[in-house]
Scaffold this motif. Structure first.
Motif, PDB file in Angstrom:
ATOM      1  N   MET A 189       2.267 -26.134  -1.358  1.00 52.45           N
ATOM      2  CA  MET A 189       2.311 -25.731   0.022  1.00 52.45           C
ATOM      3  C   MET A 189       1.801 -24.295   0.143  1.00 52.45           C
ATOM      4  SD  MET A 189       5.527 -25.096   2.594  1.00 52.45           S
ATOM      5  CE  MET A 189       6.068 -26.759   2.675  1.00 52.45           C
ATOM      6  N   VAL A 190       1.074 -24.045   1.189  1.00 52.21           N
ATOM      7  CA  VAL A 190       0.531 -22.714   1.456  1.00 52.21           C
ATOM      8  C   VAL A 190       1.442 -22.000   2.451  1.00 52.21           C
ATOM      9  CG1 VAL A 190      -1.450 -21.452   2.348  1.00 52.21           C
ATOM     10  CG2 VAL A 190      -1.801 -23.510   1.012  1.00 52.21           C
ATOM     11  N   LYS A 191       1.750 -20.751   2.155  1.00 47.48           N
ATOM     12  CA  LYS A 191       2.616 -19.953   3.022  1.00 47.48           C
ATOM     13  C   LYS A 191       1.897 -18.703   3.496  1.00 47.48           C
ATOM     14  CE  LYS A 191       7.101 -21.413   2.142  1.00 47.48           C
ATOM     15  NZ  LYS A 191       7.991 -21.624   3.240  1.00 47.48           N
ATOM     16  N   ILE A 192       2.303 -18.240   4.669  1.00 46.80           N
ATOM     17  CA  ILE A 192       1.871 -16.939   5.172  1.00 46.80           C
ATOM     18  C   ILE A 192       3.061 -16.017   4.926  1.00 46.80           C
ATOM     19  CG2 ILE A 192       1.056 -15.624   7.147  1.00 46.80           C
ATOM     20  CD1 ILE A 192       0.127 -18.242   8.387  1.00 46.80           C
ATOM     21  N   ARG A 193       2.877 -15.020   4.068  1.00 44.44           N
ATOM     22  CA  ARG A 193       3.989 -14.175   3.683  1.00 44.44           C
ATOM     23  C   ARG A 193       3.549 -12.733   3.478  1.00 44.44           C
ATOM     24  NH1 ARG A 193       4.969 -17.209  -2.065  1.00 44.44           N
ATOM     25  NH2 ARG A 193       6.057 -15.416  -2.865  1.00 44.44           N
ATOM     26  N   LEU A 194       4.508 -11.872   3.165  1.00 40.40           N
ATOM     27  CA  LEU A 194       4.232 -10.455   2.962  1.00 40.40           C
ATOM     28  C   LEU A 194       4.055 -10.160   1.475  1.00 40.40           C
ATOM     29  CD1 LEU A 194       6.849  -8.840   5.362  1.00 40.40           C
ATOM     30  CD2 LEU A 194       4.426  -9.177   5.763  1.00 40.40           C
ATOM     31  N   LYS A 195       3.109  -9.289   1.182  1.00 37.69           N
ATOM     32  CA  LYS A 195       2.869  -8.802  -0.169  1.00 37.69           C
ATOM     33  C   LYS A 195       3.134  -7.302  -0.135  1.00 37.69           C
ATOM     34  CE  LYS A 195      -0.672  -9.015  -3.729  1.00 37.69           C
ATOM     35  NZ  LYS A 195      -2.012  -9.510  -4.054  1.00 37.69           N
ATOM     36  N   LYS A 196       4.020  -6.812  -0.992  1.00 35.39           N
ATOM     37  CA  LYS A 196       4.471  -5.429  -0.913  1.00 35.39           C
ATOM     38  C   LYS A 196       3.546  -4.466  -1.643  1.00 35.39           C
ATOM     39  CE  LYS A 196       8.566  -2.609  -1.367  1.00 35.39           C
ATOM     40  NZ  LYS A 196       9.942  -2.520  -1.805  1.00 35.39           N
ATOM     41  N   PHE A 197       3.253  -3.356  -0.973  1.00 34.46           N
ATOM     42  CA  PHE A 197       2.504  -2.231  -1.526  1.00 34.46           C
ATOM     43  C   PHE A 197       3.253  -0.970  -1.157  1.00 34.46           C
ATOM     44  CE2 PHE A 197      -0.749  -5.439  -1.407  1.00 34.46           C
ATOM     45  CZ  PHE A 197      -1.524  -5.166  -2.511  1.00 34.46           C
ATOM     46  N   GLY A 198       2.692   0.157  -1.445  1.00 41.18           N
ATOM     47  CA  GLY A 198       3.311   1.420  -1.068  1.00 41.18           C
ATOM     48  C   GLY A 198       4.122   2.005  -2.203  1.00 41.18           C
ATOM     49  N   THR A 199       4.829   3.061  -1.895  1.00 39.16           N
ATOM     50  CA  THR A 199       5.628   3.760  -2.897  1.00 39.16           C
ATOM     51  C   THR A 199       7.096   3.658  -2.531  1.00 39.16           C
ATOM     52  OG1 THR A 199       5.474   5.845  -1.701  1.00 39.16           O
ATOM     53  CG2 THR A 199       3.776   5.410  -3.338  1.00 39.16           C
ATOM     54  N   LYS A 200       7.909   4.253  -3.365  1.00 37.42           N
ATOM     55  CA  LYS A 200       9.340   4.255  -3.139  1.00 37.42           C
ATOM     56  C   LYS A 200       9.658   4.921  -1.794  1.00 37.42           C
ATOM     57  CE  LYS A 200      13.507   5.741  -5.522  1.00 37.42           C
ATOM     58  NZ  LYS A 200      14.008   6.469  -6.689  1.00 37.42           N
ATOM     59  N   LYS A 201      10.427   4.259  -0.973  1.00 36.70           N
ATOM     60  CA  LYS A 201      10.848   4.706   0.358  1.00 36.70           C
ATOM     61  C   LYS A 201       9.697   4.831   1.357  1.00 36.70           C
ATOM     62  CE  LYS A 201      14.999   6.923  -1.263  1.00 36.70           C
ATOM     63  NZ  LYS A 201      15.909   8.048  -1.155  1.00 36.70           N
ATOM     64  N   ARG A 202       8.503   4.332   1.026  1.00 40.05           N
ATOM     65  CA  ARG A 202       7.353   4.307   1.937  1.00 40.05           C
ATOM     66  C   ARG A 202       6.690   2.936   1.836  1.00 40.05           C
ATOM     67  NH1 ARG A 202       6.280   7.943   5.415  1.00 40.05           N
ATOM     68  NH2 ARG A 202       4.106   7.450   5.273  1.00 40.05           N
ATOM     69  N   PRO A 203       7.388   1.873   2.253  1.00 45.24           N
ATOM     70  CA  PRO A 203       6.839   0.529   2.083  1.00 45.24           C
ATOM     71  C   PRO A 203       5.619   0.282   2.962  1.00 45.24           C
ATOM     72  CG  PRO A 203       8.782   0.435   3.453  1.00 45.24           C
ATOM     73  CD  PRO A 203       8.669   1.856   2.949  1.00 45.24           C
ATOM     74  N   ASP A 204       4.772  -0.574   2.465  1.00 43.48           N
ATOM     75  CA  ASP A 204       3.563  -0.989   3.158  1.00 43.48           C
ATOM     76  C   ASP A 204       3.338  -2.439   2.740  1.00 43.48           C
ATOM     77  OD1 ASP A 204       1.249  -0.811   4.680  1.00 43.48           O
ATOM     78  OD2 ASP A 204       0.047  -0.173   2.969  1.00 43.48           O
ATOM     79  N   TYR A 205       3.095  -3.305   3.695  1.00 44.38           N
ATOM     80  CA  TYR A 205       2.958  -4.724   3.382  1.00 44.38           C
ATOM     81  C   TYR A 205       1.620  -5.245   3.875  1.00 44.38           C
ATOM     82  CZ  TYR A 205       8.027  -4.414   2.833  1.00 44.38           C
ATOM     83  OH  TYR A 205       9.284  -4.055   2.440  1.00 44.38           O
TER      84      TYR A 205
END
Length: 88
Positions: free
Chosen positions: A1-17
């Motif tokens: 199954m294919v999902k649309i989801r978040l992939k995490k980037f960024g640094t500690k306490k500065r999340p970016d998805y």
């Protein structure tokens, strides 16, 4: 199954998805099929979500399932979970 989801980037306490299309069996930060947007939770309220609406509509139309958080982000950016535009 294919999902649309978040992939995490960024640094500690500065999340970016990144909002990605990914096989449900792959790990969160693993290989993706396509990136369709970005989510910046720390940014100003009106610029947190950037989504390629055309690609999101396509993937929703072929059966990709959004995770609950991505579903909220799509609704906030003007798309329903079925890929239709919300009239304002």
């Amino acid at each position: 199954m294919v999902k649309i989801r978040l992939k995490k980037f960024g640094t500690k306490k500065r999340p970016d998805y990144r909002i990605v299309i990914q096989d449900a069996r792959k790990p969160r930060d693993g290989e993706t099929v396509e990136e369709i947007g970005q989510y910046h939770p720390i940014a100003a309220e009106n610029s947190q979500v950037v989504v390629n609406a055309e690609r999101a509509k396509y993937w929703l139309s072929v059966g990709a399932q959004p995770t609950p958080i991505v579903k909220k982000l799509l609704n906030a950016s003007g798309l329903t979970a079925k890929g239709e535009a919300i009239s304002k």
